[in-house]
Design a protein around this motif. Structure first.
Motif, short mmCIF file in Angstrom:
data_model
loop_
_atom_site.label_atom_id
_atom_site.label_comp_id
_atom_site.label_asym_id
_atom_site.label_seq_id
_atom_site.Cartn_x
_atom_site.Cartn_y
_atom_site.Cartn_z
N HIS A 59 0.84 -1.20 0.00
CA HIS A 59 0.00 0.00 0.00
C HIS A 59 0.87 1.25 0.00
O HIS A 59 1.23 1.76 1.06
CB HIS A 59 -0.97 -0.01 1.19
CG HIS A 59 -2.00 1.07 1.08
ND1 HIS A 59 -3.11 1.10 1.88
CD2 HIS A 59 -2.11 2.15 0.25
CE1 HIS A 59 -3.84 2.15 1.56
NE2 HIS A 59 -3.25 2.80 0.57
N HIS A 116 2.02 4.93 -2.66
CA HIS A 116 1.65 5.75 -3.82
C HIS A 116 2.88 6.46 -4.39
O HIS A 116 3.76 6.88 -3.65
CB HIS A 116 0.60 6.77 -3.38
CG HIS A 116 -0.63 6.11 -2.84
ND1 HIS A 116 -1.65 5.68 -3.63
CD2 HIS A 116 -0.97 5.76 -1.56
CE1 HIS A 116 -2.60 5.12 -2.88
NE2 HIS A 116 -2.20 5.15 -1.61
N HIS A 165 -3.60 5.08 -6.89
CA HIS A 165 -5.06 5.19 -6.94
C HIS A 165 -5.56 5.04 -8.36
O HIS A 165 -5.20 5.84 -9.25
CB HIS A 165 -5.50 6.57 -6.44
CG HIS A 165 -5.27 6.82 -4.98
ND1 HIS A 165 -6.00 6.20 -4.00
CD2 HIS A 165 -4.38 7.61 -4.34
CE1 HIS A 165 -5.59 6.63 -2.82
NE2 HIS A 165 -4.61 7.47 -2.99
N GLU A 182 -4.94 0.67 -5.86
CA GLU A 182 -5.96 1.00 -4.85
C GLU A 182 -7.13 1.64 -5.60
O GLU A 182 -6.98 2.69 -6.21
CB GLU A 182 -5.41 1.96 -3.79
CG GLU A 182 -6.43 2.23 -2.69
CD GLU A 182 -5.91 3.13 -1.57
OE1 GLU A 182 -4.89 3.81 -1.75
OE2 GLU A 182 -6.56 3.15 -0.51
N ASP A 209 0.47 2.83 3.43
CA ASP A 209 -0.18 3.99 2.81
C ASP A 209 0.83 5.11 2.66
O ASP A 209 0.56 6.28 2.94
CB ASP A 209 -1.41 4.44 3.62
CG ASP A 209 -2.53 4.97 2.71
OD1 ASP A 209 -2.26 5.19 1.52
OD2 ASP A 209 -3.65 5.14 3.20
N HIS A 219 3.10 7.91 1.11
CA HIS A 219 2.98 8.92 0.05
C HIS A 219 4.24 9.78 -0.03
O HIS A 219 4.46 10.44 -1.03
CB HIS A 219 1.81 9.87 0.34
CG HIS A 219 0.45 9.26 0.19
ND1 HIS A 219 -0.08 8.39 1.12
CD2 HIS A 219 -0.50 9.40 -0.77
CE1 HIS A 219 -1.31 8.03 0.73
NE2 HIS A 219 -1.58 8.63 -0.41
ZN LIG Z 1 -3.64 4.68 -0.17
#
Ligand SMILES: [Zn+2]
Ligand SMILES: [Zn+2]
Length: 353
Positions: free
Chosen positions: A9, A11, A41, A66, A198, A200
């Motif tokens: 997970h 990005h 995404h 995602e 998650d 980023h």
């Molecule tokens: Zn995410």
């Protein structure tokens, strides 16, 4: 079994991250991971799966996605999709059709950040999962590193503190996640838990101050998923992809928070008369079972049965429990870190019939 440490997970600049695939690959190699799964995404980025190598070490970068319905406001219900190997983002408006198609394509799907409340100090909306009527997904993202900022960030001062002192951020999976997981498990479904970054690597500025908020490498040393696989990585990409996704799909894994101390070596098994079950496996209780829990070092270990605490050990590295009762057994381990009791290890369940 071989233990593989993966982060999933995250990005890149293909969605709302700031780094490239090679930034992620290099950071993961430095952090000592075996594999990462990048999930931008609503876009399946092609041609980026490869190994990153240093000396004899190799790290495999895999690409997932995602997916959520971008027309929905707020943009809730995010689904992590692995190994479908085709673009399915157009199916986002109907999560059940999306999940069915992931499965048909031989892929895995996990509900991302199931409880992700609004965070007024940074004007972030609630993007929790809403579509609980769905069936047939692989499991849940039990612990999401970044969305814990929205839970802990009660004021702008809290947010700034956790940005400048990131090691203080993660405490444990939200109670809403653990409760929902137990509730779903009680319905008789298998439900694999994973830990997500998650990541980023967002850039934040406040006047003259600039900072990368939670660099990729920070996440790679934090909340990860440890897999138990029949062998280590071979260096052959098709074989290794299969090895990783089979272990994930079977729930042969645990959710780990490696920052307080390496969780390598944790294990939870059930020894029956004729077979041994790993996390994620099913086993018969006929003739009795011995549960064996091995901790990497002494910590508070809790054995949970059907969502209820069954037993706690405080000063052991090896814990055993004998049972003849059917049920869903899982393990939680806690330890002290930076002045607080924090979650360290959350096993997948052993399903005793
Ligand atoms: Zn995410
Ligand atoms: Zn998301």
């Amino acid at each position: 079994m071989e233990e593989l440490v993966i982060s999933l997970h995250m990005h890149t600049t293909y969605s709302d991250g700031t780094g490239s695939h090679s930034d992620i690959g290099e950071a993961a190699l430095r952090a000592g991971l075996d594999a990462v799964i990048v999930t931008d995404h609503n876009v399946l980025v092609g041609g980026r799966e490869r190994y990153y190598k240093e000396g004899r070490r190799r790290m495999l970068l895999l690409i997932g996605e995602e997916i959520h319905d971008q027309a929905r406001q707020p943009q809730k219900s995010h689904l992590l999709v692995f190994n479908a190997r085709r673009e399915l983002a157009n199916l986002a408006p109907d999560p059940q059709i999306l999940i069915d198609n992931v499965r048909r394509a031989g892929g895995l799907s996990f509900i991302a950040h199931l409880y992700d409340p609004e965070c007024p100090p940074i004007k972030e909306m609630d993007i929790s999962w809403m579509d609980w009527q769905v069936q047939g997904y692989t499991g849940l993202e039990l612990w999401n590193s970044l969305s814990e900022l929205k839970i802990q960030g009660k004021s702008i001062l809290h947010i700034l503190f956790y940005i400048f002192f990131p090691a203080f951020l993660n405490r444990q999976p939200p109670a809403q996640h653990l409760d929902k997981w137990d509730e779903l498990l009680k319905t008789g479904k298998k439900m694999v838990a994973i830990g997500g970054a998650d990541a980023h690597a967002l850039h934040a500025s406040a006047g003259p101050l600039h900072r990368t908020v939670y660099p990729y490498e920070f996440h790679f040393r934090g909340i990860t998923t440890h897999l138990l696989a029949p062998s280590g990585l071979s260096g052959e990409i098709e074989t290794d992809r299969k090895l990783i996704y089979e272990a994930l799909g079977a729930g042969h894994c645990f959710v780990a928070y490696d920052l307080p101390g390496s969780t390598r070596g944790f294990n939870f098994t059930a020894q029956g008369r004729e077979a041994t079950a790993l996390m994620g496996d099913e086993i018969s209780s006929v003739g009795g079972l011995t549960f064996n829990i091995k901790l990497p070092q002494m910590a508070e270990c809790r054995l949970i049965k059907d969502g209820k605490l069954l037993k706690t050990w405080k000063t052991r590295e090896t814990c055993t429990h004998i049972s003849t009762e059917a049920g869903i057994y899982r393990v939680e381990v806690y330890r002290q870190f930076l002045g607080l009791r924090r979650g360290w290890i959350f096993s997948n369940p052993i399903y005793v019939k």
